[in-house]
Enzyme design. Sequence first.
Site, short mmCIF file in Angstrom:
data_model
loop_
_atom_site.label_atom_id
_atom_site.label_comp_id
_atom_site.label_asym_id
_atom_site.label_seq_id
_atom_site.Cartn_x
_atom_site.Cartn_y
_atom_site.Cartn_z
N LYS A 175 -1.30 0.98 -25.15
CA LYS A 175 -1.63 0.91 -26.58
C LYS A 175 -0.33 1.01 -27.38
O LYS A 175 0.53 0.15 -27.21
CB LYS A 175 -2.67 1.97 -26.91
N GLU A 220 -0.41 4.75 -0.61
CA GLU A 220 -1.20 5.97 -0.83
C GLU A 220 -0.35 7.21 -0.64
O GLU A 220 0.43 7.30 0.31
CB GLU A 220 -2.39 5.99 0.13
N ASP A 252 -5.80 14.08 -25.34
CA ASP A 252 -5.82 12.68 -24.90
C ASP A 252 -5.07 11.87 -25.95
O ASP A 252 -5.59 11.57 -27.02
CB ASP A 252 -7.29 12.23 -24.79
N ARG A 272 -1.14 -2.36 -18.81
CA ARG A 272 -2.44 -1.68 -18.79
C ARG A 272 -2.42 -0.59 -17.71
O ARG A 272 -2.13 -0.88 -16.55
CB ARG A 272 -3.51 -2.73 -18.48
N TYR A 298 0.84 -1.20 0.00
CA TYR A 298 0.00 0.00 0.00
C TYR A 298 0.87 1.24 0.00
O TYR A 298 1.72 1.40 0.86
CB TYR A 298 -0.93 0.01 1.22
N THR A 308 -3.25 6.38 -22.06
CA THR A 308 -3.08 5.03 -21.58
C THR A 308 -1.60 4.70 -21.74
O THR A 308 -0.88 5.40 -22.45
CB THR A 308 -3.87 4.01 -22.43
#
Length: 421
Positions: A231, A56, A201, A237, A54, A228
Amino acid sequence: MDCYKRIRKEDKDIYRAVVGEEKRQAEGLELIPSENYVSRAVKEAMASSLTNKYSEGYPGKRYYGGQEFTDQAETLAIERAKKLFKAKYANVQPLGGANANIAMYFALLEPGDTVLGMDLSHGGHLTHGHPVTYLAKIFNFHQYKMKDVETGEIDYGAMRRTAKEIKPKIVLAGFSAYPRELDYKKFVSIAREVGAVSVMDIAHIAGLIAGKAAKNPFDDGFDIMTTTTHKTLRGPRGGMILVRESEELAKKIDKAVFPGFQGGPHMHQIAAKAVAFGEALRPSFKRYAKQIIANTHAMEKVFKKNKARMITGGSDNHLILLDVWTSFRISGGEAEKLLDRAGITLNKNAIADDTRKPMDPSGIRFGTPAMTTRGFTAKEAARVAEIMIEVLTKRDDVTVNRAKREMKKLALAHPIPESFA
Ligand SMILES: *Cc1c(COP(=O)(O)O)cnc(C)c1O
């Protein structure tokens, strides 16, 4: 399949799904323009123990202890992303492209504020304000379109008039089904004229920009880019938000991603992003990006020669939109299924101002990033286009089966590489 020996022993059902998919990818010809194959090194980072942690917050400012190595991984991802895209700030925590866009909207807008983005049927993305998304319930989206579907030129005049009328807070460029380069300077000038933040984008073309085979919107003054990483950029991903130079915008973006919208970052994915960005910084990635476009042009030439109708008349990037209804009197949905039977995976797609329904539109969309990763030459890309035309024209079982055998042979002649070193 040595790397799956534990799943094989302990979870046979998932093992079958994993190796089944692996075989499908190895033997099939992947033409979906948003898909690609990652390196073994990227996979190793994704499978690493960083997934247990974790983290954060951001490097140096976390809510939990034990962050020595997560900080290293995230800092490397950030530094490499900045170098790759000439950005002053990068947030590598968005879990995907949609998450990156949502965080960007929340960073820049209040509920009810207005965005000017590209019409979905003219190439834009669902997250750019399509009525089916929750975003459309929160913000006010207006669309611009192409002026001429045969050339792909955006109607910048109408766009400027709309912008002056609706006063958007964001002027949004970018697309998932548009085969041309945009006039970035015009977007930036319209955004500045109305006091909007300019956002591009780059989800689909990030790899082309990183590989310097397409213009970098930051060079023409865009404020923010969302993307992203899986691609054309050929990473795991995930998503990312880049800020050209404004510290104020960068702070808003960081706050919006965490704690505004997401919880703990996926550190294994972030480490894998760092690996992929490292690969994209190598000279070999420039060759890859250039070859993607050479392969598209080789396919474009075959469709032109056969008088098939391509939206915008052709392509400058990695994808082609073919109007199969006008060209071959077959619907997009049927064409997708037929070509799938011939061993070619691609997707049906609406064309600009489509007269057919979204579930069975007039077009198909396909591209070259995945085949280029496998090492396809322009000659082989052209052969794929010829086979597509033959299958779409004849449609009989003999033709389809012959195509399938040839496509499988072609795929197997180009095994998916483990490394791009
Ligand atoms: C793919 C894509 C997205 C969404 O990315 P996901 O990772 O699927 O959430 C957003 N914008 C554009 C332009 C895209 O092409």
